[in-house]
Design a protein around this motif. Sequence first.
Motif, PDB file in Angstrom:
ATOM      1  N   PHE A  73       0.795  -1.186  -0.036  1.00  0.00           N
ATOM      2  CA  PHE A  73      -0.015   0.097   0.132  1.00  0.00           C
ATOM      3  C   PHE A  73       0.986   1.192  -0.097  1.00  0.00           C
ATOM      4  CE2 PHE A  73      -1.910  -3.363   2.409  1.00  0.00           C
ATOM      5  CZ  PHE A  73      -3.327  -3.335   1.699  1.00  0.00           C
ATOM      6  N   GLN A  82       0.675   5.070   0.598  1.00  0.00           N
ATOM      7  CA  GLN A  82      -0.032   6.272   1.031  1.00  0.00           C
ATOM      8  C   GLN A  82       0.653   7.453   0.593  1.00  0.00           C
ATOM      9  OE1 GLN A  82      -0.667   5.321   4.997  1.00  0.00           O
ATOM     10  NE2 GLN A  82      -2.267   3.818   4.662  1.00  0.00           N
ATOM     11  N   LYS A  85      -2.580  13.813   1.645  1.00  0.00           N
ATOM     12  CA  LYS A  85      -3.504  14.189   1.065  1.00  0.00           C
ATOM     13  C   LYS A  85      -3.406  15.991   0.765  1.00  0.00           C
ATOM     14  CE  LYS A  85      -6.772  13.126   4.469  1.00  0.00           C
ATOM     15  NZ  LYS A  85      -7.999  12.979   4.978  1.00  0.00           N
ATOM     16  N   ASP A 105      -9.185   9.390   1.776  1.00  0.00           N
ATOM     17  CA  ASP A 105      -8.173   8.739   1.987  1.00  0.00           C
ATOM     18  C   ASP A 105      -7.851   7.812   0.773  1.00  0.00           C
ATOM     19  OD1 ASP A 105      -7.760  10.082   4.371  1.00  0.00           O
ATOM     20  OD2 ASP A 105      -8.130   8.407   5.576  1.00  0.00           O
ATOM     21  N   ARG A 106      -8.978   7.181   0.217  1.00  0.00           N
ATOM     22  CA  ARG A 106      -8.555   6.284  -0.722  1.00  0.00           C
ATOM     23  C   ARG A 106      -8.006   6.721  -1.893  1.00  0.00           C
ATOM     24  NH1 ARG A 106     -14.520   3.529  -0.556  1.00  0.00           N
ATOM     25  NH2 ARG A 106     -14.963   5.818  -0.348  1.00  0.00           N
ATOM     26  N   TYR A 162      -5.791   8.536  -2.176  1.00  0.00           N
ATOM     27  CA  TYR A 162      -4.294   8.665  -2.269  1.00  0.00           C
ATOM     28  C   TYR A 162      -3.613   7.459  -1.672  1.00  0.00           C
ATOM     29  CZ  TYR A 162      -5.439  13.819  -2.162  1.00  0.00           C
ATOM     30  OH  TYR A 162      -5.975  15.068  -2.656  1.00  0.00           O
ATOM     31  N   VAL A 163      -4.275   6.369  -2.104  1.00  0.00           N
ATOM     32  CA  VAL A 163      -3.770   5.279  -1.633  1.00  0.00           C
ATOM     33  C   VAL A 163      -3.431   4.268  -3.107  1.00  0.00           C
ATOM     34  CG1 VAL A 163      -3.879   2.873  -0.248  1.00  0.00           C
ATOM     35  CG2 VAL A 163      -4.326   5.137   0.725  1.00  0.00           C
ATOM     36  N   THR A 214      -2.603   0.372  -4.417  1.00  0.00           N
ATOM     37  CA  THR A 214      -2.151  -0.949  -4.006  1.00  0.00           C
ATOM     38  C   THR A 214      -1.709  -1.804  -4.917  1.00  0.00           C
ATOM     39  OG1 THR A 214      -4.209  -0.814  -2.371  1.00  0.00           O
ATOM     40  CG2 THR A 214      -3.513  -3.117  -2.575  1.00  0.00           C
TER      41      THR A 214
END
Length: 224
Positions: free
Chosen positions: A53, A55, A58, A65-66, A68-69, A71
């Motif tokens: 992940f 991150q 922001k 938040d999602r 800026y993540v 996977t």
Amino acid sequence: MKSFFLALITIATLHSFAQSDNPANDPEAATLLQKVSEKYKGYKNISANFLLFIQRPKLKPEDDDRKYVDTLKGQIILQADKFKITVKDQHIYCDGKNIWTYVPVDKEVQLNTYEESDDMFSPSKIFMLYKSGYLYNIKEKKIVNGHNVTVIEMAPPNKKLTYFKIDITVDDASLQLVESKVFEKNGVRYIYRLTKQTPDISTTADTFMFDAKKNPAVKVVDLR
């Protein structure tokens, strides 16, 4: 490619820190790390599936938040100073002397001489970190998915590195590494979560090398 080298922390870091004799280190953390270190050192090699992940900071506090993540799923095979890392768009092979970076979509592999640096986490480099004065302390104890785990915070003595600390999470019962979180100074966080670990798998020298003969359609760019 740096982020994929950081993935090696998830497997190799515990071979090192448990042996530091810095009096500022937490004795309870040292005991736990030593036990985990001995467990992993007993393996001839290890294969692990992981989730990475990434991150990013922001731009606006109210943003999801999602957003800026990122996977990624991957696999790592580690054996002494050799390793292989596989993620969706990149395969990295290292036989301890040379490193091949293969991008399937481009049908191209770059071959370089393998060199270590303070910001590049190779297995042999990580094995020696405890001699560099890393500090470690227990950050917290908690329950994750029904398992008791301990989070240990580790800080490097070299303040010029791009990261300022690493948090590792250990399963208290199995003595396995569960997660590693790298805190970069630019606000980016790399979180490596191990989803499956298989020790002592069957490997050959070819496991850690890109075989150009078996991939004739792939262009090899030798940068050595």
